[in-house]
Design a protein around this motif. Structure first.
Motif, PDB file in Angstrom:
ATOM      1  N   SER A 222       0.827  -1.213   0.000  1.00 15.12           N
ATOM      2  CA  SER A 222       0.000   0.000   0.000  1.00 15.12           C
ATOM      3  C   SER A 222       0.860   1.261   0.000  1.00 15.12           C
ATOM      4  O   SER A 222       0.602   2.215  -0.752  1.00 15.12           O
ATOM      5  CB  SER A 222      -0.937   0.007   1.211  1.00 15.12           C
ATOM      6  OG  SER A 222      -1.899  -1.015   1.113  1.00 15.12           O
ATOM      7  N   LYS A 223       1.889   1.271   0.837  1.00 17.31           N
ATOM      8  CA  LYS A 223       2.778   2.435   0.898  1.00 17.31           C
ATOM      9  C   LYS A 223       3.480   2.651  -0.440  1.00 17.31           C
ATOM     10  O   LYS A 223       3.651   3.790  -0.893  1.00 17.31           O
ATOM     11  CB  LYS A 223       3.813   2.251   2.009  1.00 17.31           C
ATOM     12  CG  LYS A 223       3.239   2.306   3.415  1.00 17.31           C
ATOM     13  CD  LYS A 223       4.336   2.131   4.452  1.00 17.31           C
ATOM     14  CE  LYS A 223       3.763   2.189   5.866  1.00 17.31           C
ATOM     15  NZ  LYS A 223       4.830   1.990   6.889  1.00 17.31           N
ATOM     16  N   THR A 224       3.886   1.561  -1.064  1.00 15.33           N
ATOM     17  CA  THR A 224       4.570   1.658  -2.354  1.00 15.33           C
ATOM     18  C   THR A 224       3.644   2.215  -3.422  1.00 15.33           C
ATOM     19  O   THR A 224       4.027   3.092  -4.211  1.00 15.33           O
ATOM     20  CB  THR A 224       5.096   0.277  -2.786  1.00 15.33           C
ATOM     21  OG1 THR A 224       5.973  -0.238  -1.776  1.00 15.33           O
ATOM     22  CG2 THR A 224       5.859   0.370  -4.101  1.00 15.33           C
ATOM     23  N   LEU A 225       2.407   1.721  -3.452  1.00 12.00           N
ATOM     24  CA  LEU A 225       1.446   2.201  -4.447  1.00 12.00           C
ATOM     25  C   LEU A 225       1.118   3.674  -4.240  1.00 12.00           C
ATOM     26  O   LEU A 225       1.057   4.451  -5.206  1.00 12.00           O
ATOM     27  CB  LEU A 225       0.162   1.362  -4.378  1.00 12.00           C
ATOM     28  CG  LEU A 225       0.264  -0.084  -4.870  1.00 12.00           C
ATOM     29  CD1 LEU A 225      -1.043  -0.824  -4.630  1.00 12.00           C
ATOM     30  CD2 LEU A 225       0.621  -0.123  -6.354  1.00 12.00           C
ATOM     31  N   ILE A 226       0.907   4.063  -2.986  1.00 11.12           N
ATOM     32  CA  ILE A 226       0.621   5.476  -2.712  1.00 11.12           C
ATOM     33  C   ILE A 226       1.800   6.346  -3.155  1.00 11.12           C
ATOM     34  O   ILE A 226       1.617   7.411  -3.761  1.00 11.12           O
ATOM     35  CB  ILE A 226       0.320   5.694  -1.223  1.00 11.12           C
ATOM     36  CG1 ILE A 226      -0.993   5.012  -0.843  1.00 11.12           C
ATOM     37  CG2 ILE A 226       0.264   7.188  -0.883  1.00 11.12           C
ATOM     38  CD1 ILE A 226      -1.287   5.009   0.646  1.00 11.12           C
ATOM     39  N   ALA A 227       3.014   5.855  -2.888  1.00 10.17           N
ATOM     40  CA  ALA A 227       4.213   6.621  -3.236  1.00 10.17           C
ATOM     41  C   ALA A 227       4.343   6.831  -4.742  1.00 10.17           C
ATOM     42  O   ALA A 227       4.692   7.927  -5.195  1.00 10.17           O
ATOM     43  CB  ALA A 227       5.454   5.927  -2.690  1.00 10.17           C
ATOM     44  N   VAL A 228       4.064   5.796  -5.544  1.00 18.22           N
ATOM     45  CA  VAL A 228       4.247   5.948  -6.994  1.00 18.22           C
ATOM     46  C   VAL A 228       3.218   6.923  -7.584  1.00 18.22           C
ATOM     47  O   VAL A 228       3.539   7.688  -8.511  1.00 18.22           O
ATOM     48  CB  VAL A 228       4.185   4.595  -7.740  1.00 18.22           C
ATOM     49  CG1 VAL A 228       5.315   3.677  -7.309  1.00 18.22           C
ATOM     50  CG2 VAL A 228       2.843   3.903  -7.595  1.00 18.22           C
ATOM     51  N   TYR A 229       2.006   6.931  -7.028  1.00 15.85           N
ATOM     52  CA  TYR A 229       1.015   7.893  -7.514  1.00 15.85           C
ATOM     53  C   TYR A 229       1.344   9.309  -7.029  1.00 15.85           C
ATOM     54  O   TYR A 229       1.042  10.287  -7.723  1.00 15.85           O
ATOM     55  CB  TYR A 229      -0.395   7.484  -7.092  1.00 15.85           C
ATOM     56  CG  TYR A 229      -0.925   6.344  -7.914  1.00 15.85           C
ATOM     57  CD1 TYR A 229      -1.489   6.568  -9.171  1.00 15.85           C
ATOM     58  CD2 TYR A 229      -0.828   5.026  -7.477  1.00 15.85           C
ATOM     59  CE1 TYR A 229      -1.949   5.521  -9.952  1.00 15.85           C
ATOM     60  CE2 TYR A 229      -1.274   3.970  -8.255  1.00 15.85           C
ATOM     61  CZ  TYR A 229      -1.839   4.214  -9.491  1.00 15.85           C
ATOM     62  OH  TYR A 229      -2.278   3.166 -10.278  1.00 15.85           O
ATOM     63  N   CYS A 230       1.986   9.416  -5.871  1.00 12.14           N
ATOM     64  CA  CYS A 230       2.468  10.717  -5.408  1.00 12.14           C
ATOM     65  C   CYS A 230       3.544  11.247  -6.354  1.00 12.14           C
ATOM     66  O   CYS A 230       3.565  12.442  -6.695  1.00 12.14           O
ATOM     67  CB  CYS A 230       3.041  10.606  -3.995  1.00 12.14           C
ATOM     68  SG  CYS A 230       1.805  10.514  -2.676  1.00 12.14           S
ATOM     69  N   ILE A 231       4.441  10.362  -6.770  1.00 12.44           N
ATOM     70  CA  ILE A 231       5.497  10.759  -7.711  1.00 12.44           C
ATOM     71  C   ILE A 231       4.888  11.217  -9.027  1.00 12.44           C
ATOM     72  O   ILE A 231       5.280  12.249  -9.594  1.00 12.44           O
ATOM     73  CB  ILE A 231       6.474   9.585  -7.951  1.00 12.44           C
ATOM     74  CG1 ILE A 231       7.280   9.304  -6.688  1.00 12.44           C
ATOM     75  CG2 ILE A 231       7.406   9.874  -9.132  1.00 12.44           C
ATOM     76  CD1 ILE A 231       8.089   8.028  -6.741  1.00 12.44           C
ATOM     77  N   SER A 232       3.911  10.469  -9.514  1.00 14.16           N
ATOM     78  CA  SER A 232       3.251  10.832 -10.767  1.00 14.16           C
ATOM     79  C   SER A 232       2.559  12.184 -10.644  1.00 14.16           C
ATOM     80  O   SER A 232       2.665  13.043 -11.539  1.00 14.16           O
ATOM     81  CB  SER A 232       2.232   9.753 -11.153  1.00 14.16           C
ATOM     82  OG  SER A 232       1.610  10.052 -12.392  1.00 14.16           O
ATOM     83  N   GLY A 233       1.869  12.409  -9.531  1.00 13.95           N
ATOM     84  CA  GLY A 233       1.186  13.676  -9.314  1.00 13.95           C
ATOM     85  C   GLY A 233       2.157  14.837  -9.167  1.00 13.95           C
ATOM     86  O   GLY A 233       1.945  15.928  -9.716  1.00 13.95           O
ATOM     87  N   LEU A 234       3.243  14.612  -8.430  1.00 15.49           N
ATOM     88  CA  LEU A 234       4.255  15.650  -8.226  1.00 15.49           C
ATOM     89  C   LEU A 234       4.872  16.080  -9.560  1.00 15.49           C
ATOM     90  O   LEU A 234       5.028  17.277  -9.827  1.00 15.49           O
ATOM     91  CB  LEU A 234       5.340  15.131  -7.283  1.00 15.49           C
ATOM     92  CG  LEU A 234       6.495  16.089  -6.986  1.00 15.49           C
ATOM     93  CD1 LEU A 234       6.000  17.298  -6.209  1.00 15.49           C
ATOM     94  CD2 LEU A 234       7.596  15.370  -6.203  1.00 15.49           C
ATOM     95  N   LEU A 235       5.217  15.107 -10.393  1.00 13.54           N
ATOM     96  CA  LEU A 235       5.824  15.430 -11.682  1.00 13.54           C
ATOM     97  C   LEU A 235       4.806  16.061 -12.631  1.00 13.54           C
ATOM     98  O   LEU A 235       5.165  16.906 -13.455  1.00 13.54           O
ATOM     99  CB  LEU A 235       6.446  14.173 -12.303  1.00 13.54           C
ATOM    100  CG  LEU A 235       7.667  13.634 -11.549  1.00 13.54           C
ATOM    101  CD1 LEU A 235       8.242  12.399 -12.242  1.00 13.54           C
ATOM    102  CD2 LEU A 235       8.750  14.710 -11.429  1.00 13.54           C
TER     103      LEU A 235
END
Length: 326
Positions: A222-235
């Motif tokens: 769950s933490k990994t999935l949230i992190a990758v979508y955070c990266i996508s949103g940030l970029l």
């Protein structure tokens, strides 16, 4: 007789080995050859293609898709998809532009744009990871919602009269190289280190390869999935800041269909839609191919409608090649 048969067998094995090596080479690096062929073809068809002014324009244009595609790569590696990046880009650009009007603080505006993208990306991640909603549905919903937020925030009108410092993000240069190109290089370097030289990067590949096995191994899925979508949103937020700076305004209609170019760049670059396998340098080359294709077709006077057809065909072909490779 036996010696002749053994020699023939060794020759066959050697030939088969050479064939496998050649196949592996084209599988790994054929995309570079494809880009080279595209550049040569466009140079022949349009003498202006390799002009310094056109190359400068090309790299400024492609910077947006490169940044979006880098974030998309992380998501697709986990067997997900982010259809909201275009709308997140628009919302982030509007938020940043609203704080950069007149004598607005450029640093604060950029932070606000990045923060807006990060928040929307985190919402995507929570819905996917905690809500167990399919990424396609979750990000499709965010695509509509973020676009709506953009029109509400701006009242459907462009935000212009931006501060000179903010405009210099896209128009400025350092050591003779446009700032957007420097941003591409920095983003690519940071994403490469994060994906290939950290524990988090290994988790991304593990979750995409086999989520159940990753859970069994003690990986925080769950933490990994949230992190990758955070990266996508940030970029996506970063791309929104650059785009609003480049067009000298925050446009509520910006970013429409940008997610298609980002997905195309990732798939063309060799990242599997099935997750667990991919490469960032391939995404970079894939984005360059999309940019070169768009730029070249514009120079040749090809209708934008046909350009969409061509890009759609390329996406389908890339997926077919990926399935065959798998």
């Amino acid at each position: 007789m036996n010696e002749a048969m053994a020699q023939e067998r060794r020759s066959t094995e050697k030939s088969g080995s050479a064939g496998r090596q050649l196949k592996h080479f084209f599988s790994e690096y054929g995309i570079i050859a494809a880009m080279a062929v595209l550049v040569i073809t466009l140079t022949i068809l349009s003498p202006n293609f390799l002009s310094s002014s056109n190359m400068l324009n090309l790299f400024k244009q492609v910077s947006i898709n490169v940044i979006l595609a880098m974030g998309m790569t992380f998501v697709i590696l986990t067997k997900g998809i982010d259809l909201s990046v275009g709308s997140v880009l628009a919302f982030s650009g509007i938020v940043a532009a609203s704080l950069a009007t007149g004598d607005g603080n450029t640093f604060l505006a950029v932070l606000a744009g990045l923060g807006a993208g990060l928040v929307l990306g985190a919402i995507n991640g929570v819905i996917v990871a905690k809500g167990k909603v399919a990424p396609f549905i979750a990000t499709l919903g965010m695509m509509a919602a973020a676009r709506g937020f953009t029109y509400i925030y701006s009242d459907g009108r462009p935000i212009s009269d931006l501060a000179p410092g903010y405009l210099s993000i896209a128009s400025g240069s350092f050591l003779g190289i446009p700032i957007p190109v420097w941003i591409i290089l920095i983003v690519f370097a940071l994403c490469t280190v994060l994906l290939y030289n950290t524990k988090f990067g290994r988790y991304v590949f593990a979750v995409g390869g086999n989520e159940n096995a990753a859970k069994t191994s003690g990986i925080g899925v769950s933490k990994t999935l949230i992190a990758v979508y955070c990266i996508s949103g940030l970029l996506a937020g970063l791309a929104g800041v650059i785009l609003s700076s480049r067009v000298s305004a925050g446009l509520p209609q910006s970013g429409v269909s940008y997610e298609l170019d980002a997905i195309a760049a990732v798939v063309i670059g060799g990242t599997s839609l099935a997750g667990g396998r991919g490469r960032l340098w391939g995404t970079l080359v894939g984005a360059l191919i999309i940019g070169i294709l768009n730029n070249g077709l514009d120079l040749l006077g090809v209708s934008s409608y046909w350009q969409q057809v061509v890009k759609g065909a390329i996406i389908v072909i890339a997926v077919l090649v990926d399935r065959k490779r798998s």
